[in-house]
Each structure stands twice: as structure tokens, then as C-alpha cells.
Motif scaffolding. Structure first.
Motif, PDB file in Angstrom:
ATOM      1  N   LEU A 103      43.851  44.266  52.173  1.00 56.10           N
ATOM      2  CA  LEU A 103      44.993  43.368  52.008  1.00 56.10           C
ATOM      3  C   LEU A 103      45.931  43.429  53.216  1.00 56.10           C
ATOM      4  CD1 LEU A 103      46.123  43.834  48.287  1.00 56.10           C
ATOM      5  CD2 LEU A 103      45.285  41.721  49.340  1.00 56.10           C
ATOM      6  N   LYS A 104      46.460  42.269  53.575  1.00 54.27           N
ATOM      7  CA  LYS A 104      47.525  42.227  54.576  1.00 54.27           C
ATOM      8  C   LYS A 104      48.790  42.862  53.996  1.00 54.27           C
ATOM      9  CE  LYS A 104      46.032  37.803  56.587  1.00 54.27           C
ATOM     10  NZ  LYS A 104      46.421  36.373  56.813  1.00 54.27           N
ATOM     11  N   PRO A 105      49.694  43.352  54.831  1.00 56.25           N
ATOM     12  CA  PRO A 105      50.997  43.799  54.314  1.00 56.25           C
ATOM     13  C   PRO A 105      51.665  42.660  53.542  1.00 56.25           C
ATOM     14  CG  PRO A 105      50.714  44.507  56.583  1.00 56.25           C
ATOM     15  CD  PRO A 105      49.562  43.595  56.282  1.00 56.25           C
ATOM     16  N   GLY A 106      52.071  42.923  52.326  1.00 59.97           N
ATOM     17  CA  GLY A 106      52.629  41.881  51.479  1.00 59.97           C
ATOM     18  C   GLY A 106      51.580  41.104  50.704  1.00 59.97           C
ATOM     19  N   GLY A 107      50.297  41.407  50.940  1.00 61.36           N
ATOM     20  CA  GLY A 107      49.213  40.745  50.222  1.00 61.36           C
ATOM     21  C   GLY A 107      49.203  41.145  48.758  1.00 61.36           C
ATOM     22  N   ARG A 108      48.517  40.340  47.928  1.00 63.91           N
ATOM     23  CA  ARG A 108      48.574  40.550  46.476  1.00 63.91           C
ATOM     24  C   ARG A 108      47.196  40.788  45.879  1.00 63.91           C
ATOM     25  NH1 ARG A 108      51.046  35.526  43.836  1.00 63.91           N
ATOM     26  NH2 ARG A 108      49.358  34.582  45.043  1.00 63.91           N
ATOM     27  N   PHE A 109      47.188  41.624  44.869  1.00 59.43           N
ATOM     28  CA  PHE A 109      45.994  41.864  44.063  1.00 59.43           C
ATOM     29  C   PHE A 109      46.238  41.258  42.687  1.00 59.43           C
ATOM     30  CE2 PHE A 109      43.800  45.167  41.221  1.00 59.43           C
ATOM     31  CZ  PHE A 109      42.620  44.446  41.181  1.00 59.43           C
ATOM     32  N   LEU A 110      45.445  40.241  42.324  1.00 57.58           N
ATOM     33  CA  LEU A 110      45.575  39.562  41.036  1.00 57.58           C
ATOM     34  C   LEU A 110      44.471  40.058  40.112  1.00 57.58           C
ATOM     35  CD1 LEU A 110      46.153  35.852  42.205  1.00 57.58           C
ATOM     36  CD2 LEU A 110      47.744  37.765  42.204  1.00 57.58           C
ATOM     37  N   PHE A 111      44.831  40.403  38.893  1.00 55.58           N
ATOM     38  CA  PHE A 111      43.832  41.000  38.003  1.00 55.58           C
ATOM     39  C   PHE A 111      44.003  40.549  36.557  1.00 55.58           C
ATOM     40  CE2 PHE A 111      47.443  43.841  38.618  1.00 55.58           C
ATOM     41  CZ  PHE A 111      47.843  44.131  37.319  1.00 55.58           C
ATOM     42  N   ILE A 112      42.880  40.440  35.865  1.00 56.96           N
ATOM     43  CA  ILE A 112      42.803  40.298  34.405  1.00 56.96           C
ATOM     44  C   ILE A 112      41.751  41.303  33.971  1.00 56.96           C
ATOM     45  CG2 ILE A 112      42.377  38.792  32.431  1.00 56.96           C
ATOM     46  CD1 ILE A 112      42.941  36.383  34.221  1.00 56.96           C
ATOM     47  N   GLU A 113      42.148  42.327  33.225  1.00 55.66           N
ATOM     48  CA  GLU A 113      41.243  43.429  32.937  1.00 55.66           C
ATOM     49  C   GLU A 113      41.387  43.908  31.493  1.00 55.66           C
ATOM     50  OE1 GLU A 113      39.005  44.470  34.953  1.00 55.66           O
ATOM     51  OE2 GLU A 113      39.636  43.593  36.865  1.00 55.66           O
ATOM     52  N   ASP A 114      40.255  44.303  30.913  1.00 48.64           N
ATOM     53  CA  ASP A 114      40.327  44.954  29.608  1.00 48.64           C
ATOM     54  C   ASP A 114      40.752  46.405  29.802  1.00 48.64           C
ATOM     55  OD1 ASP A 114      37.383  46.633  29.074  1.00 48.64           O
ATOM     56  OD2 ASP A 114      37.522  45.207  30.729  1.00 48.64           O
ATOM     57  N   VAL A 115      41.542  46.936  28.883  1.00 47.72           N
ATOM     58  CA  VAL A 115      42.096  48.283  29.011  1.00 47.72           C
ATOM     59  C   VAL A 115      42.073  48.991  27.661  1.00 47.72           C
ATOM     60  CG1 VAL A 115      43.612  47.673  30.941  1.00 47.72           C
ATOM     61  CG2 VAL A 115      44.451  47.452  28.596  1.00 47.72           C
ATOM     62  N   ALA A 116      42.386  50.274  27.699  1.00 48.13           N
ATOM     63  CA  ALA A 116      42.447  51.071  26.474  1.00 48.13           C
ATOM     64  C   ALA A 116      43.666  50.682  25.646  1.00 48.13           C
ATOM     65  CB  ALA A 116      42.509  52.549  26.815  1.00 48.13           C
ATOM     66  N   PRO A 117      43.547  50.710  24.327  1.00 49.96           N
ATOM     67  CA  PRO A 117      44.708  50.510  23.450  1.00 49.96           C
ATOM     68  C   PRO A 117      45.548  51.794  23.408  1.00 49.96           C
ATOM     69  CG  PRO A 117      42.759  50.926  22.146  1.00 49.96           C
ATOM     70  CD  PRO A 117      42.299  50.882  23.567  1.00 49.96           C
ATOM     71  N   PRO A 118      46.691  51.774  22.731  1.00 52.24           N
ATOM     72  CA  PRO A 118      47.557  52.961  22.694  1.00 52.24           C
ATOM     73  C   PRO A 118      46.849  54.184  22.111  1.00 52.24           C
ATOM     74  CG  PRO A 118      48.742  51.037  21.904  1.00 52.24           C
ATOM     75  CD  PRO A 118      47.307  50.623  22.056  1.00 52.24           C
ATOM     76  N   GLN A 119      47.222  55.349  22.634  1.00 53.10           N
ATOM     77  CA  GLN A 119      46.701  56.604  22.092  1.00 53.10           C
ATOM     78  C   GLN A 119      47.054  56.713  20.606  1.00 53.10           C
ATOM     79  OE1 GLN A 119      44.871  58.985  23.219  1.00 53.10           O
ATOM     80  NE2 GLN A 119      44.992  59.039  25.454  1.00 53.10           N
TER      81      GLN A 119
END
Length: 218
Positions: free
Chosen positions: A140-156
Motif C-alpha cells: 500500500l502507498k502511504p495513506g492507502g486503504r485496505f477494504l475488507f468484508i470478512e467472517d469472524v468469531a462471535p463473542p466469547q
């Protein structure tokens, strides 16, 4: 190598192949519902993309319809079997694309050269999420962005978290390496981005219902 080792390796390969077929079937069965849930979110997330956009693991190109036509799109896709589908999808959309062989931990791009990196439904299955996030920061360039849609763990302590913890080894084998109980937001927070903004939503998929969508800036 002994005969027993050969037989054992063959059984593992058969199980892995069956797992991939099952995962593909399950995802196909839920694709229509999932697309309805994420389509507006994708449209909003990808609306203002400009310059060089690198997508990790684009598969057959489910995100391509949401991209502006004037971007320079680079896809890091390790499976060459999907490349023809990507080219066909891009041609239909009038989008110029550059497909490169690589992996999430080794991105075929120069340092500080990319305006935006995109990943969707990917980080749960990378072998080392910390290496992957460092690879993203590198390109990434300085100031560049990472866009994400991801599945994740639910609350402990939640029932779904208990279910995920129980089925995780089987899910990983049958889900093409996906860890359903991965705490991706923690890894993002430790990676070294200057800012991270995300929200949670319910994707209504078996086991991998909890998702996050957001932007991390270098």
C-alpha cells in the motif's frame, strides 16, 4: 515411503477433496442469499475506488461488477483454473484486469505501489494472518486503504462461539482452510495501520454468520 503412509496420504487427499466439494456446494447453496445481504455493502464500500486496486483471492470475480471501470485492477489469484472465468467476467463488464500468480502472504506488487487492497471472505483461510496483513501494508502507498468484508468469531462465551470452537478442525478441513473462530479484528488492530474503522453484521450463513466490514488505512 511405506505402503501405510501412501494409503494414509491418499485417504487425507480424498477427504480434503470431498471437503472442498462440500464447501463449494454449501457456498453455492447460500450464494443467492449471501449476495442479497452483502451487495449494498459492497456497492458502498467499493464506490469511490481509484488508481491501482489489488484484490487478494478474487476467485471467479464476484466483486468485479462492483468496481468502477476506470481503475487499474490487479488480482492475486493462486488458482489458475479461475483465470479464464475472471477474464470472461471482466470482458463482459468492460473492465481491464491484470491477473498475477501469488498468495495472500506474498503479493506480486512493488512496495508502496497500490492505492487500495481488497479482500472478501478470505482472511479466515490464510495460513498466517499476521504475515498477510504485513504484505498488505508493504504494497500500500502511504495513506492507502485496505477494504475488507470478512467472517469472524462471535463473542466469547456465546453458543455460536462454542459451536465454532467444537467444529473448527472439521470446518477447516472441509472449508478450504477456513477457521470460523478467527478473531480477525484483533489481528487488524495489531498490524500497524494508522486507523481502522469497521462494523459488524449478520451474514446469515451456517457457522460463519458473524462478519465485519470496514476500512484500514496505512
Amino acid at each position: 515411503m511405506t505402503v501405510n503412509q501412501i494409503i494414509g496420504d491418499s485417504k487425507n487427499q480424498i477427504f480434503a477433496n470431498l471437503g472442498k466439494h462440500f464447501f463449494a456446494w454449501m457456498m453455492a447453496a447460500n450464494t443467492s442469499k449471501y449476495d442479497k445481504i452483502v451487495s449494498d455493502r459492497k456497492r458502498s464500500l467499493f464506490a469511490n475506488l481509484q488508481g491501482k486496486v489489488l484484490e487478494i483471492g478474487p476467485g471467479t470475480g464476484s466483486n468485479l461488477p462492483y468496481y468502477p471501470k476506470d481503475i487499474h485492477w490487479i488480482g492475486i489469484e493462486p488458482n489458475p483454473d479461475t483465470h479464464s472465468s475472471l477474464h470472461k467476467q471482466a470482458a463482459k463488464l468492460g473492465l481491464k484486469i491484470d491477473i498475477r500468480i501469488g498468495s495472500a502472504e506474498w503479493l506480486d506488487a512493488e512496495d508502496n505501489s497500490i492505492d487500495t487492497v481488497v479482500s472478501t471472505f478470505l482472511l479466515c483461510s490464510v495460513p498466517n494472518i499476521d504475515y498477510t496483513l504485513q504484505a498488505i501494508l508493504r504494497v500500500l502507498k502511504p495513506g492507502g486503504r485496505f477494504l475488507f468484508i470478512e467472517d469472524v468469531a462471535p463473542p466469547q462465551g456465546s453458543l455460536l462461539r462454542q459451536i465454532q470452537n467444537t467444529v473448527s478442525p472439521i470446518w477447516k478441513a472441509m472449508g478450504d482452510g477456513c477457521h470460523p473462530d478467527k478473531e480477525t479484528w484483533i489481528a487488524l488492530g495489531k498490524a500497524g495501520f494508522s486507523s481502522i474503522n469497521y462494523e459488524r453484521f449478520d451474514a446469515q450463513l451456517p457457522i460463519v454468520t458473524p462478519h465485519i466490514i470496514g476500512i484500514a488505512t496505512k
